[in-house]
Design a protein around this motif. Sequence first.
Motif, PDB file in Angstrom:
ATOM      1  N   ILE A  18       0.763  -1.125   0.096  1.00 60.52           N
ATOM      2  CA  ILE A  18       0.137   0.111  -0.025  1.00 60.52           C
ATOM      3  C   ILE A  18       1.067   1.059   0.151  1.00 60.52           C
ATOM      4  O   ILE A  18       1.758   1.439   1.128  1.00 60.52           O
ATOM      5  CB  ILE A  18      -0.857   0.227   1.203  1.00 60.52           C
ATOM      6  N   VAL A  19       0.682   2.078  -1.175  1.00 58.79           N
ATOM      7  CA  VAL A  19       1.734   3.123  -1.090  1.00 58.79           C
ATOM      8  C   VAL A  19       0.981   4.423  -1.582  1.00 58.79           C
ATOM      9  O   VAL A  19      -0.551   4.448  -1.799  1.00 58.79           O
ATOM     10  CB  VAL A  19       2.613   2.999  -2.412  1.00 58.79           C
ATOM     11  N   ASN A  20       1.468   5.636  -1.715  1.00 59.73           N
ATOM     12  CA  ASN A  20       0.762   6.929  -1.977  1.00 59.73           C
ATOM     13  C   ASN A  20       1.658   7.666  -3.019  1.00 59.73           C
ATOM     14  O   ASN A  20       1.485   9.004  -2.881  1.00 59.73           O
ATOM     15  CB  ASN A  20       0.264   7.574  -0.941  1.00 59.73           C
ATOM     16  N   ASN A  21       2.455   7.104  -3.648  1.00 54.29           N
ATOM     17  CA  ASN A  21       3.407   7.884  -4.635  1.00 54.29           C
ATOM     18  C   ASN A  21       2.937   8.378  -5.887  1.00 54.29           C
ATOM     19  O   ASN A  21       3.771   8.828  -6.572  1.00 54.29           O
ATOM     20  CB  ASN A  21       4.877   6.949  -4.492  1.00 54.29           C
ATOM     21  N   HIS A  22       1.711   8.256  -6.037  1.00 50.64           N
ATOM     22  CA  HIS A  22       1.023   8.902  -7.357  1.00 50.64           C
ATOM     23  C   HIS A  22      -0.368   9.489  -7.112  1.00 50.64           C
ATOM     24  O   HIS A  22      -1.230   9.177  -5.918  1.00 50.64           O
ATOM     25  CB  HIS A  22       0.848   7.781  -8.653  1.00 50.64           C
ATOM     26  N   GLU A  23      -0.388  10.660  -7.497  1.00 48.87           N
ATOM     27  CA  GLU A  23      -1.641  11.466  -7.043  1.00 48.87           C
ATOM     28  C   GLU A  23      -2.790  10.898  -7.491  1.00 48.87           C
ATOM     29  O   GLU A  23      -3.117  10.223  -8.443  1.00 48.87           O
ATOM     30  CB  GLU A  23      -1.559  12.845  -7.496  1.00 48.87           C
ATOM     31  N   SER A  26      -8.119   8.104  -3.713  1.00 53.81           N
ATOM     32  CA  SER A  26      -9.038   8.325  -2.529  1.00 53.81           C
ATOM     33  C   SER A  26      -8.486   7.506  -1.370  1.00 53.81           C
ATOM     34  O   SER A  26      -7.720   6.638  -1.480  1.00 53.81           O
ATOM     35  CB  SER A  26     -10.403   7.915  -3.107  1.00 53.81           C
ATOM     36  N   GLY A  27      -9.041   7.915  -0.366  1.00 51.60           N
ATOM     37  CA  GLY A  27      -8.692   7.491   1.012  1.00 51.60           C
ATOM     38  C   GLY A  27      -7.141   7.637   1.334  1.00 51.60           C
ATOM     39  O   GLY A  27      -6.763   8.653   1.045  1.00 51.60           O
ATOM     40  N   THR A  28      -6.380   6.675   1.577  1.00 52.23           N
ATOM     41  CA  THR A  28      -5.056   6.876   2.461  1.00 52.23           C
ATOM     42  C   THR A  28      -3.988   6.672   1.118  1.00 52.23           C
ATOM     43  O   THR A  28      -2.816   6.802   1.355  1.00 52.23           O
ATOM     44  CB  THR A  28      -4.932   6.269   3.574  1.00 52.23           C
ATOM     45  N   GLY A  29      -4.350   6.075   0.219  1.00 48.93           N
ATOM     46  CA  GLY A  29      -3.280   5.399  -0.912  1.00 48.93           C
ATOM     47  C   GLY A  29      -3.999   4.417  -1.700  1.00 48.93           C
ATOM     48  O   GLY A  29      -5.196   4.540  -1.930  1.00 48.93           O
ATOM     49  N   ASN A 117      -2.483  -0.127 -10.698  1.00 46.65           N
ATOM     50  CA  ASN A 117      -2.644   0.347  -9.255  1.00 46.65           C
ATOM     51  C   ASN A 117      -3.898   0.355  -9.116  1.00 46.65           C
ATOM     52  O   ASN A 117      -4.823   0.737  -9.822  1.00 46.65           O
ATOM     53  CB  ASN A 117      -1.814   1.512  -9.168  1.00 46.65           C
ATOM     54  N   VAL A 118      -4.558  -0.239  -7.659  1.00 45.61           N
ATOM     55  CA  VAL A 118      -5.998  -0.341  -7.456  1.00 45.61           C
ATOM     56  C   VAL A 118      -6.176   0.676  -6.269  1.00 45.61           C
ATOM     57  O   VAL A 118      -5.519   0.406  -5.284  1.00 45.61           O
ATOM     58  CB  VAL A 118      -6.375  -1.799  -7.162  1.00 45.61           C
ATOM     59  N   ASP A 119      -7.121   1.598  -6.642  1.00 47.56           N
ATOM     60  CA  ASP A 119      -7.289   2.409  -5.482  1.00 47.56           C
ATOM     61  C   ASP A 119      -8.397   2.121  -4.255  1.00 47.56           C
ATOM     62  O   ASP A 119      -8.323   2.206  -3.190  1.00 47.56           O
ATOM     63  CB  ASP A 119      -7.614   3.793  -6.214  1.00 47.56           C
ATOM     64  N   ALA A 120      -9.694   1.305  -5.073  1.00 44.42           N
ATOM     65  CA  ALA A 120     -10.632   0.817  -4.197  1.00 44.42           C
ATOM     66  C   ALA A 120     -11.700   0.007  -5.085  1.00 44.42           C
ATOM     67  O   ALA A 120     -11.723   0.074  -6.082  1.00 44.42           O
ATOM     68  CB  ALA A 120     -11.579   2.297  -3.591  1.00 44.42           C
TER      69      ALA A 120
END
Length: 134
Positions: A18-23, A26-29, A117-120
């Motif tokens: 679980i990461v957040n390195n692309h804008e 939604s949510g935290t990553g 990459n899967v957001d939700a």
Amino acid sequence: TLTIQESEKGFCTVNGEIVNNHEGYSGTGFVDTANAEGASITWKVDVDGGNYDVSVRFANGSTARGATLSSNEINTTYGFATTGDWATWADETHTVSLAAGENTIQLSALTAGGLPNVDAITIAGAGVLAADCA
Ligand code: GCU
Ligand code: CA
């Protein structure tokens, strides 16, 4: 209608991180799976049973990365076409048959690229609840 973010109830396993390195997430990553065929994510939900529109929000800066969404041995293919870059997100929705009670939903990569990459994940309709994974 239920949306499950990474690390929320109903989000069970992932081959990756679980990461957040692309804008744009939604949510935290979002989930970045391993680049391998069979890389997967699983969720668990409790429903009344029937046909549900299941949406996967994803970004794919590469070429198409197809995947199989399976529940109760029923498979649905998601195409996950390119979205152009890793910060551009899209929803792909298919109608999926779910049984009354608890259902494990697995999304499994069909190509060596792994999943996008899967957001939700969102399951539309009344009476859809997140279930305990164990
Ligand atoms: C890049 C991108 C990742 C993505 C990966 C991939 O490394 O930054 O977010 O998951 O490509 O090809 O799967
Ligand atoms: Ca990846």
